[in-house]
Design an enzyme around this catalytic site. Structure first.
Site, mmCIF file in Angstrom:
data_model
loop_
_atom_site.group_PDB
_atom_site.id
_atom_site.type_symbol
_atom_site.label_atom_id
_atom_site.label_comp_id
_atom_site.label_asym_id
_atom_site.label_seq_id
_atom_site.Cartn_x
_atom_site.Cartn_y
_atom_site.Cartn_z
ATOM 1 N N SER A 178 19.145 -16.510 -8.254
ATOM 2 C CA SER A 178 18.479 -16.876 -7.016
ATOM 3 C C SER A 178 17.099 -17.455 -7.356
ATOM 4 C CB SER A 178 18.391 -15.669 -6.084
ATOM 5 O OG SER A 178 18.104 -16.063 -4.774
ATOM 6 N N ASP A 441 28.219 -19.274 -1.181
ATOM 7 C CA ASP A 441 26.777 -19.040 -1.129
ATOM 8 C C ASP A 441 26.054 -20.222 -0.489
ATOM 9 O OD1 ASP A 441 24.162 -18.282 -1.558
ATOM 10 O OD2 ASP A 441 24.188 -18.805 -3.696
ATOM 11 N N HIS A 466 26.595 -15.323 -3.564
ATOM 12 C CA HIS A 466 25.294 -15.419 -4.217
ATOM 13 C C HIS A 466 25.227 -14.559 -5.480
ATOM 14 C CE1 HIS A 466 21.179 -16.780 -3.909
ATOM 15 N NE2 HIS A 466 20.694 -15.558 -3.975
#
Length: 499
Positions: A178, A441, A466
């Site tokens: 991320s 995601d 994710h």
């Protein structure tokens, strides 16, 4: 994000009430967008032998040579599989507390480090967790919270640990997921002499103010039938918002904590974005295997939400079924009501004390989005299912309301332009980076989904969410996720080859 990634408030809501659980792509938990791979409040976690906190002196401002102030930055090491001269796998912390479980149970430590006789190291990001450079989180002090400072933190740390542990013969590979995945890619671009490669999972690389395409992926991931059901629920909610009797119904049915006044636009926007955030959170982390030891809310998947939204036996109307989804979310997080008040949210986010719930990451990440990235998941996309209730202006206004009037659109535009100029945005030029992204995601819309070159490749994983590649393996993992991890192993072999 898997980035960048994804935030709202009142973390320590107890069993009484809670505001939004998801804001600007970040769950309002202490771990940030890359959640802990195991729940920290269960017997299994408490039974593990985790590495102890370690600390080193870090500079407050790397770019001012006459600023000599230092602070203590936290890191963790697991050298269980390490042999002298083996590689060092450095996982960069992101916008949350650095949990040592990552260097024990995470994919990097449990699979890759074991295979390559590597040392696993986790470095906590400045201003998150217990790595606190300043006495508080005032706007004046937050000026040292930038990605540039964080990258130089990592560079200084590599120098420090190399000297301390005599690691001159070891090669370093940097990992992140991320927002920290973005950092990993940018670190390889800016410091190629320090690391031989990077694995940048779910990493957004383009800063953008109006990230309206986030909801495009959410819609696609939900599927047409479920998306249509939520659209219908939103239309029915809009009718209720038109008159005081409807406000009373909304207050009761959605279990709001206070009297709801539908004439207060900021409260309406905050409520609808909170309800949308519940769905966004489910999509972003769908079946990511954080639930293997009981993390909250991970049993709520796209299938669960859509089974409710499309099942007429659950409720007569689409709005009835949307209310049922809200009930499921509240129950999963042990909350009795929803705090929808915008002023409550802003007041919480203004808290500069390290002991406040905002210090779990909400205030810091909001600041970063307001001065570096934007990433505002607005409702401005035509055809998305949540209506027009949280336009990009709503998020820009939050920056000014929380941090001061100088944090306006003009400042944000200049900041986002600087970020993309500094790192390259979609034009990033970098070698030896692998970019895993999941098709479900929403953050993949700002990530690398096509190869940048022969040795900087995209790894697009159908059906995953994710940072799914970073979590512990499970018997439930789809074949494409297992194949992706094998590709990561092959890529690490290429990075570590000295030929």
């Amino acid at each position: 994000m898997n980035l960048l990634i994804c935030i709202l408030l009142i973390i320590n809501c107890g069993l009484i009430s809670c505001g939004p659980l998801f804001f600007r792509g970040r769950p309002l938990t202490k771990h940030g967008m890359l959640g802990s791979p195991v729940s920290t409040d269960n017997v299994y976690y408490n039974s593990l032998k985790l590495p102890e906190d370690q600390w080193f002196d870090q500079r407050l401002d790397h770019f001012n040579p006459v600023e000599t102030t230092t602070w203590k930055q936290r890191y963790f090491i697991n050298d269980t599989f390490y042999t002298k001269g083996g590689p060092i796998f450095l996982q960069l912390g992101g916008e949350g507390i650095a949990d040592p479980i990552w260097v024990v149970e995470g994919q990097i430590a449990a699979n890759y480090a074991k295979r390559f006789s590597a040392m696993s190291v986790l470095l906590e990001h400045r201003y998150y967790g217990n790595s606190r450079p300043t006495p508080d989180m005032s706007v004046e002090n937050l000026r040292y919270l930038t990605s540039q400072q964080a990258l130089q933190d990592a560079a200084s740390f590599i120098d420090y640990l190399t000297t301390k542990l005599s690691l001159n013969e070891s090669q370093w590979v940097v990992f992140g997921g991320s927002y920290s995945g973005s950092l990993a890619a940018w670190f390889r671009a800016k410091y190629p002499h320090l690391v031989v490669g990077a694995i940048a999972s779910s990493a957004p690389i383009e800063a953008i103010i109006n990230f309206k395409d986030y909801l495009a992926v959410v819609s696609d991931s939900l599927g047409q039938k479920c998306d249509d059901a939520i659209k219908e629920a939103t239309k029915q909610l809009a009718l209720e918002l038109e008159h005081p009797m409807g406000w009373k119904s909304i207050e009761k049915q959605f279990k709001l904590c206070e009297t709801f006044n539908g004439s207060v636009d900021s409260d309406v926007y905050n409520l609808v974005s909170t309800l949308a955030g519940n769905i966004e959170n489910v999509v972003q982390y769908n079946k990511d295997n954080r639930d293997f030891e009981g993390a909250k809310g991970t049993n709520i998947t796209i299938d669960v939400v859509c089974d409710v939204m499309t099942n007429t036996s659950v409720g007569t109307t689409a709005l009835d079924r949307y209310i049922k989804v809200n009930d499921i979310i509240l129950e999963a997080y042990n909350q009795k009501c929803v705090d929808f008040k915008y002023d409550n949210f802003v007041q919480q986010m203004r808290n500069t004390d390290w002991k406040s719930s905002a210090a779990a990451g909400g205030r810091q990440w909001t600041y970063q989005t307001c001065v570096e990235y934007g990433f505002f998941q607005s409702s401005d996309l035509t055809g998305q299912p949540f209506g027009p209730y949280f336009p990009v202006d709503f998020f820009v206004q939050q920056c000014a309301d929380i941090f001061g009037p100088q944090f306006d659109l003009q400042l944000l535009q200049k900041s986002v332009q600087f970020t993309n100029n500094f790192y390259g945005g979609y034009g990033l030029k970098v070698r030896k980076v692998l970019f895993p992204n999941g098709s479900i995601d929403p953050w993949h819309a700002l990530g690398v989904t096509k190869d940048l070159g022969p040795d900087s490749k995209a790894l697009y994983i159908n059906g995953t969410a994710h940072c799914a590649d970073m979590y512990p393996q499970s018997d439930k993992d789809p074949k494409q996720l297992t194949d992706a991890r094998n590709t990561i192993i092959k890529t690490l072999e290429e990075f570590l080859s000295k030929q």
